[in-house]
Design a protein around this motif. Structure first.
Motif, PDB file in Angstrom:
ATOM      1  N   ARG A  52       0.826  -1.211   0.000  1.00 42.18           N
ATOM      2  CA  ARG A  52       0.000   0.000   0.000  1.00 42.18           C
ATOM      3  C   ARG A  52       0.857   1.257   0.000  1.00 42.18           C
ATOM      4  NH1 ARG A  52      -3.644  -0.750   5.162  1.00 42.18           N
ATOM      5  NH2 ARG A  52      -4.610  -2.685   4.525  1.00 42.18           N
ATOM      6  N   SER A  89       0.862  -2.422  -6.536  1.00 44.92           N
ATOM      7  CA  SER A  89      -0.511  -2.903  -6.539  1.00 44.92           C
ATOM      8  C   SER A  89      -0.541  -4.432  -6.478  1.00 44.92           C
ATOM      9  CB  SER A  89      -1.263  -2.396  -7.772  1.00 44.92           C
ATOM     10  OG  SER A  89      -1.034  -3.259  -8.855  1.00 44.92           O
ATOM     11  N   ASP A 137      -2.026  -7.056  -9.087  1.00 44.40           N
ATOM     12  CA  ASP A 137      -1.659  -6.765 -10.475  1.00 44.40           C
ATOM     13  C   ASP A 137      -0.158  -6.744 -10.698  1.00 44.40           C
ATOM     14  OD1 ASP A 137      -4.292  -6.550 -11.431  1.00 44.40           O
ATOM     15  OD2 ASP A 137      -4.455  -4.563 -10.514  1.00 44.40           O
ATOM     16  N   GLN A 138       0.519  -5.996  -9.844  1.00 49.20           N
ATOM     17  CA  GLN A 138       1.955  -5.904 -10.020  1.00 49.20           C
ATOM     18  C   GLN A 138       2.669  -7.102  -9.379  1.00 49.20           C
ATOM     19  OE1 GLN A 138       3.377  -2.111  -8.772  1.00 49.20           O
ATOM     20  NE2 GLN A 138       5.537  -2.649  -8.983  1.00 49.20           N
TER      21      GLN A 138
END
Lengths: 362, 362
Positions: free
Chosen positions: A280, A285, A288-289
DNA sequence: TTGTACGCGTTATCAA
DNA sequence: TTGATAACGCGTACAA
């Protein structure tokens, strides 16, 4: 000065004969109160069905009236057995073993057993000390974790005539009763999940606490799957002792590479949630990442956002089965040594719980 | 060859003398092995400084060689005391008392004490059963929670000559040693925080588990502050037994009103996090639409998003102080009954930890 | 510094 | 169904 020993004592009078009067109300006091023998009062607690109902009721009244509390220490010495069970886990206060402790403790309580608990913090020496102390109480059984003990521990266990149950692990070759699961399979399960979801650069983060050998088994399972699927295994060992920080450290190290990880398997949910929290703040992310998988399915893992994909061990079942196994062993010993179930080691299995920290890659 | 009696016992041969041979290696075996008296071996463990260094070393060797493990049951019976401490908490596996258990257990372990643990689940009867069983082991001390016990429990405690420590509560009038804090003050602290932040319709959500009387004390503190600041107290009692669901139930009930709550104090962090999770799904923004305060500062409370504003009890200090107090009492009894610190009950205090689930209202 | 004798409070064993 | 007696293995009290 060989006087009649029992007569005066049984009358409950001032017995100056007793050298150290602890002031405690004993079986003898209850018996004297009713003018019966001690052994009948003892039987009231041990095998009440052998007593006449009338006597039973009289004893019950006297016990309540005098506030007699059985001395388990004396009983334990006389019978060389006790209703105490010793349990040594790496950590008795964390979320990892919480369900095992609770289910085990509840089962023991329901059958009138008591629980001696100690943390080993993955230290063979601390485990050894706890085992030594617990064996001193002639426990009905001893419950340990995994299969790695010091030589002294092994020797004590062999010498003592106390059943030992190893939990949270399953290694087919081991002799003692084992109630647990294969950590190698857990590692395989996590890795297989990520491979199937389409992740490519999958890393494994070990526990920064040395001594967590089960975590190494999980790593080995991960390595197997990586090799099988033609990928290169990639493990990271954090140096931060505090799990949340270690998780953060691992995430940062693995994502800030030229070829960053696109998925990370952590040795446990504590580390994984440290990474989740750090993500965070670091603007990484998830998923996704970078996808994240933990182990343990701690109580908070579903409350994080994103929810943590993790592997849920049969923690509750382990506690329940351990307790049942102990009861079975104790009762078998009481009746016929060659009777009863052979207490076959049972392999348990973990379940992958998919939440939002992993998803299908396309 | 002259010492036939000892020799036979040490050799483990068939000694018809002993009626029930448990096969265990005893003090007598060690003594016979060295040709010394039992009491010297006993002293090796109790007060080694009284032994000559030479003897000490010989005994150490024999103990290691024979694998002797002291029988604490026999020792406990002989001395009417033991190095076991019984602890009964409402919940030994949840996050609430985790730090207390850990710090207490660690302190005991460091001094060679063992820990008997049991959960009461806020039931006076379960507590009573645990206390009865634990007292049977002549524990060095008993650690309980709060001040609410069954009459039978009180009676047993008085009858037994065992120090009792009440933790996680502080009521000045009580006689037993108390190591804890005032729950009324905790309720006041939470309410005061919200009032000062500018919230107007502040509700209190009780624990759905009946028997949590400390939570009622916190509620009372909340009510006091509400009255003092000219507001109407507003309490909600969930019916869902499962804490996360109970929290959700409370949030939904309190926010979907004509005059909805703009802040909620929960009896504990479990309930509060249930509300926090439900808020996400229900589209209730925290803290803008409704602020949330918990109690306990569980390990996960800082990992939620938004982070949970809560009140942190001195959980670790309670465990440490309880252990120190016990050691002090035991040692005082050993030395001079009228000596040593009077073990003054110490009031501890909680700390409000503000995170994102509350903020200044303007 | 080391040893002898005994009993802590219960249960196992044998007897009635 | 009930009872008498002797351990269980150690620490306390007292002695040397």
């Amino acid at each position: 000065m060989s006087d009649e020993t029992k007569g005066a004592a049984a009358s409950g009078g001032a017995d100056a004969r007793r050298r150290r009067n602890t002031g405690r109300i004993t079986l003898r006091d209850v018996a004297a109160h009713l003018g019966i023998s001690q052994i009948s009062v003892s039987r009231y607690f041990q095998e009440p069905q052998r007593l006449s109902e009338e006597l039973r009721e009289r004893i019950a009244g006297a016990v309540a009236e005098l506030g007699y509390v059985p001395n388990l220490v004396a009983g334990g010495l006389a019978s060389a057995r006790s209703r105490v069970v010793g349990m040594v886990l790496p950590n008795i206060s964390g979320p990892i073993f919480a369900d095992t402790i609770q289910s085990f403790s509840d089962a023991l309580t329901a059958r009138g057993y008591q629980l001696l608990l100690a943390s080993s913090y993955f230290s063979a020496t601390l485990e050894e000390n706890a085992v030594r102390a617990f064996l001193g109480w002639s426990p009905a059984a001893l419950v340990l974790t995994s299969h790695h003990h010091s030589a002294a521990t092994e020797k004590m266990i062999e010498g003592a005539n106390v059943p030992v149950i190893e939990t949270w692990d399953f290694q087919p070759k081991r002799a003692p009763i084992q109630i647990g699961f294969s950590h190698v399979k857990v590692g395989r399960l996590a890795a297989r999940h990520l491979v199937d979801m389409g992740y490519r650069r999958i890393a494994f983060v070990q526990n920064s606490l040395a001594g967590d050998i089960s975590a190494l088994d999980r790593r080995d399972g991960y390595i197997e799957v990586m090799r099988e699927s033609g990928r290169r295994p990639w493990t990271f060992v954090p140096t931060e002792p505090q799990p949340l920080r270690a998780g953060r450290q691992a995430l940062e190290a693995l994502v800030r590479r030229r070829e960053p990880a696109d998925a990370i398997i952590f040795a446990n949910d504590n580390l994984a949630s440290g990474a989740l929290l750090a993500a965070r703040g670091a603007g990484v992310s998830v998923p996704d990442q970078c996808a994240i998988v933990g182990f343990g399915d701690y109580a908070f893992s579903e409350m994080l956002s994103p929810g943590l994909t993790t592997i849920r061990p049969p923690a509750r079942a382990i506690g329940e089965l351990a307790a049942e196994t102990i009861f079975g062993l104790v009762e078998r010993d009481r009746d016929d040594p060659a009777d009863g179930a052979p207490a076959a080691p049972e392999e348990l299995f973990c379940e992958l719980i998919q939440r939002e920290s992993t998803h299908e890659v396309r």
